[in-house]
Design an enzyme around this catalytic site. Structure first.
Site, short mmCIF file in Angstrom:
data_model
loop_
_atom_site.label_atom_id
_atom_site.label_comp_id
_atom_site.label_asym_id
_atom_site.label_seq_id
_atom_site.Cartn_x
_atom_site.Cartn_y
_atom_site.Cartn_z
N HIS A 156 -30.40 -34.21 28.33
CA HIS A 156 -29.95 -34.42 29.70
C HIS A 156 -30.63 -33.46 30.67
CE1 HIS A 156 -27.25 -30.85 29.67
NE2 HIS A 156 -26.97 -31.20 28.43
N CYS A 204 -26.62 -29.54 22.99
CA CYS A 204 -27.47 -30.61 23.54
C CYS A 204 -28.79 -30.02 24.04
CB CYS A 204 -26.74 -31.34 24.66
SG CYS A 204 -25.38 -32.36 24.06
#
Length: 405
Positions: A312, A331
């Site tokens: 992201h 992440c």
């Protein structure tokens, strides 16, 4: 009776309005979740276009492999060479004088960071520039100060460097390449995107901190989510967010956070005694509204896996200035998310920006899923810079073999 009827009508309309307001973010997120769930139902088996790992290197067109093999050949010729001992008993800084500096000069010259080695014991500006280049090439913030970490890497033997290169070549040979392939390399904190094994783009990445490591995996990206709403995972909620909430009653407003119960009804956070909540039977879900404050930034890339790991954007742009970037909660954050999205979706960057500017949370499925390898390649060569700039990776998760004594 008539009055009661109108009162009930007003209450019903108000309840509907409140429900729309309360579920506005939830509704957008649910839509995105449904779209993502549908994508994840579709099986995907990569079609191998690269050669098997036991095949000869020339059949593989990845330039990175040939550059690493070239470096391997150079270091094999030096494998038995003993570098001088560099053993200062204190950190060394620019302008210092130390009897160990001539040895430092010889080592940096042998590794290509210093043009000429002299016997000068002074830490001059030329040596400072060489030390900073060495640090940057070893994923260390280039401050020019030789502390324990920099000293340890300066003292790596040729044999150790060669083993890292050997491991890198073996890793790359075992990767499956499709028409479009992405490599997230944990030790160098980078992402590299390939089309038909030719490098199309690369960028800095932020990976998980040691206590929340990014797992190695082979997966694929099957969709791009615009303006994502972040559902805060419990680990982050309990370890990071809850202590701050208990200290600051305005934390929710400052961070665009909303609280929902498990039936998706919004809860007023001021009505909850946050110091008394039971984390073992936690009745709430935290969601962060989409927008510039959102922890996921403006773009999320759906990566199919069972660990809830994805890639992201991020609002914390300043973190990309660091050279050691094991800073996330697992992440992978990307330096150039907009450029990456345009490549994935075959769109112009302005088209991606227009979708973001709608402020709508939605998922765009990829026509052809993109293979992604999150892996641990110790040495990388940047093919964009002539014969290649070598980047000696970090070992943020202490996965490299340690010497046995």
């Amino acid at each position: 009776m008539k009055y009661l009827f109108f009162l009930l009508m007003i209450c019903a309309l108000q309840a509907k309005s409140d429900s729309q307001t309360n579920n506005e973010v939830c509704g957008l997120k649910c839509q995105a979740n449904k779209a993502t769930a549908e994508l994840n139902k579709k099986p995907f088996v990569p079609v191998t276009t690269a050669v098997p790992s036991d095949s000869a290197l020339p059949l593989n067109h990845l330039k990175l492999l040939s550059l690493l093999q070239k470096l391997q050949k150079i270091l094999k010729e030096k494998e038995d060479v003993t570098l001088p001992e560099f053993a200062p008993d204190r950190p060394l800084r620019p302008s210092d004088k130390d009897d160990n500096i001539p040895a430092l000069r010889q080592i940096l010259q042998s590794l290509g960071y210093l043009e000429k080695a002299t016997d000068s014991p002074f830490f001059d500006t030329e040596l400072e520039a060489a030390v900073k280049a060495f640090q940057a090439g070893h994923c260390i913030d280039p401050d020019g100060i030789i502390g324990e970490e920099t000293k340890a890497r300066i003292n790596w033997s040729y044999e150790k460097r060669l083993k890292k290169i050997d491991a890198s070549i073996a890793k790359i040979k075992n990767l499956v390449f499709t028409d479009r392939t992405v490599i997230v390399n944990i030790p160098t904190y980078t992402l590299h995107a390939f089309e038909d094994q030719k490098l199309k783009m690369c960028m800095k990445a932020i990976i998980g901190m040691p206590k929340r490591p990014t797992p190695q995996m082979t997966s694929y990206i099957n969709g791009v989510e615009y303006n994502p709403v972040w559902v805060v995972p419990n680990t982050i909620l309990f370890e990071d967010k809850l202590p701050k909430i208990q200290e600051d009653s305005e934390f929710f407003e400052k961070n665009d956070l909303q609280v929902f119960d498990h039936d998706e009804n919004e809860v007023d956070p001021s009505t909850v005694e946050w110091n008394d909540v039971d984390i073992h039977d936690f009745p709430y879900v935290f969601k962060q509204k989409s927008g510039k404050k959102n922890a996921l930034g403006l773009l999320k890339f759906n990566l199919q896996n069972d660990d809830l790991i994805y890639m992201h954007d991020t609002p914390q742009r300043e973190l990309f200035k660091k050279y050691s970037r094991a800073l996330s909660s697992g992440c992978v954050r990307l330096e150039k998310a907009g450029k990456f999205a345009s490549w994935l979706l075959n769109l112009e960057k302005d088209e991606v920006r227009m979708e973001i500017d709608t402020d709508e949370t939605k998922t765009e499925a990829l026509e052809n899923p993109i293979t992604v390898h999150i892996t641990y390649i110790p040495v990388w060569v940047d093919e964009r810079q002539g014969d290649g700039k070598v980047l000696w990776g970090d070992d943020p998760y202490s996965l490299e073999p340690k010497p046995f004594y």
